[in-house]
Write a protein that holds these residues in place. Structure first.
Motif: not given
Length: 447
Positions: A25-39
């Motif tokens: 939850s350090g940020g939910d957007r990748a640089a290209d605007g995609r939704t980013r999730i860590t797993v």
């Protein structure tokens, strides 16, 4: 406890993993605007085949969902009990993080899990998962996690030793008196052969005591979870059986204070008749301990009342955004919850890479989903599935029981009880259980 030792780390295709430095939850957007999730729970590089499978599946998921960026983290094991609470408290957990069944309530109680209830309807596989497993992650009617695998305990036994002892390997023991009788005949073969072995150290003895207690209809704690329940006729029967097998029959061998690796070595060497374990022990016995699949079989827990179950699943960081939760649920569906496909269910790929296919568990689904999963598994089976039929049939009649609250602390207490019975012929079973009950009451009172 995990079925393969202190904590469950093996899955159907290999070893899972956990990073010790990841944060979610350090940020939910990748640089290209995609939704980013860590797993987490990505297989480590040392598990080369499993790592490749995992990476292939993540890549396939991202191709199907180009708006989602999955960032997996690896290390070993999937969940380290030494760092788990610290990561939770420090907000360092991944967006989608692995948990053992026994940790689900704790994570909710300390308010470190996102409430998935508004979103779980988007998880198309959710309704196909066994309800008793779903319920583990449901607290006060709210859903906080999704099961990934489940296991139940049974009796692993050596078919060749049964035959040599004049026992029918197709009719394994179903009661504890039958286990005792079979163990005595196997031990009589001599040459260092042990009829039945049990753990009694590193909390593993307490874990097995719990499984044996459940099998007789007993419990470790009262229904409200506030008091010890081990000082019961069932608890005394467990210890009396172990004592008599050890000291009267001599069927448990002279070496005690065993842990899982000791027992697996004995079984792999063809020197042990029986021990309690889950199905995932079988490939370990073959691949690491020298056994042959044809010689190993699995029966349900003796006693006919209940069996201890365990397993794992995923929960979500308490600060995960709605977009991350939706993305994470899609990822779980793709990776783990599609019958006959994905990291755990691609049986064709597993067989091609010499992974065992056809073990009776994990068995996650119900209804048509289960039928589909079993059909695909059977079509690619490369182990003697008939050796596990007794386990499958017998489990239908057993109550499935999860581990007690504060399990590791309680197991530590019960370790001392089991080890005393197996190392001291004059051990006072009544006094041991009285003392253990007082200690357990104190643990439960502290919460």
């Amino acid at each position: 406890m995990r079925s393969t030792g202190i904590r469950r780390t093996l899955v159907a295709l290999g070893v899972g993993a956990l990073t010790l430095t990841a944060c979610g939850s350090g940020g939910d957007r990748a640089a290209d605007g995609r939704t980013r999730i860590t797993v987490n729970c990505m297989p480590p590089r040392s598990a080369e085949v499993d790592r490749r499978f995992f990476e292939e599946d993540v890549a396939a998921f991202e191709r199907r969902n180009p708006d989602i960026d999955v960032v997996p983290h690896d290390a070993f094991p999937c969940q380290d009990p030494k760092t788990f609470d610290a990561k939770l408290a420090g907000g360092q957990m991944e967006d989608v993080f692995y948990t053992y069944f026994t940790d689900a309530r704790h994570v909710v109680d300390i308010k470190q899990a996102a409430d998935l209830t508004p979103y779980v309807k988007e998880l198309k596989s959710y309704g196909t998962i066994q309800r008793q497993l779903r319920d583990i992650y449901t607290v006060d009617g709210r859903i906080y996690g999704v099961p990934r695998t489940g296991y139940s305990m049974g009796l692993v036994y050596h078919r060749q030793l049964f035959e040599r002892a004049g026992l029918d390997p197709d009719r394994p023991p179903t009661t504890w008196p039958e286990v005792r009788a079979a163990a005595k005949r196997i031990a009589a073969l001599g040459g260092g052969t042990v009829g039945y072995a049990d753990y009694s150290a590193q909390n593993q003895g307490g874990w097995h005591f719990t499984a044996e207690l459940y099998s007789r209809g007993g419990d470790v704690v009262t229904p409200d979870g506030r008091k010890a329940a081990v000082d019961s006729p069932e608890g005394r029967a467990v210890l009396r059986t172990l004592h008599d097998m050890r000291w009267t029959d001599g069927s448990m061998g002279g070496k005690q204070l065993l842990v899982i690796n000791d027992v697996q070595q004995m079984m792999g060497a063809g020197k042990l008749g029986m021990y309690l374990a889950a199905p995932d022990n079988i490939p370990i016995l073959v691949k690491e301990k020298g056994a042959e699949y044809e010689d190993l079989a699995l029966a349900p827990m003796p006693g006919g009342r209940a069996t201890l179950i365990g397993g794992d699943g995923y929960m979500f960081h308490r600060k995960a955004s709605p977009e991350q939760i939706r993305a994470g649920l899609k990822w779980l569906d793709h990776m783990f919850l599609t019958p006959g496909d994905g990291f755990l269910g691609d049986y064709a790929r597993a067989k091609k890479n010499d992974a065992p296919v056809g073990l009776p568990e994990p068995r996650l689904f119900t209804g048509a989903a289960d039928a589909r999963d079993q059909q695909v598994k059977e079509s690619h089976a490369n182990v003697p599935v008939e050796n596990y039929q007794a386990f499958l049939d017998g489990n239908q009649d057993l109550e499935m029981r999860i581990e007690p609250p504060q399990a590791q602390q309680l197991y530590s207490v019960l370790d001392g009880v089991v080890s005393a019975v197996l190392t001291k012929e004059d051990a006072d079973i009544g006094r041991l259980l009285e003392d253990a009950s007082a200690k357990i009451d104190g643990i439960l009172a502290r919460g």
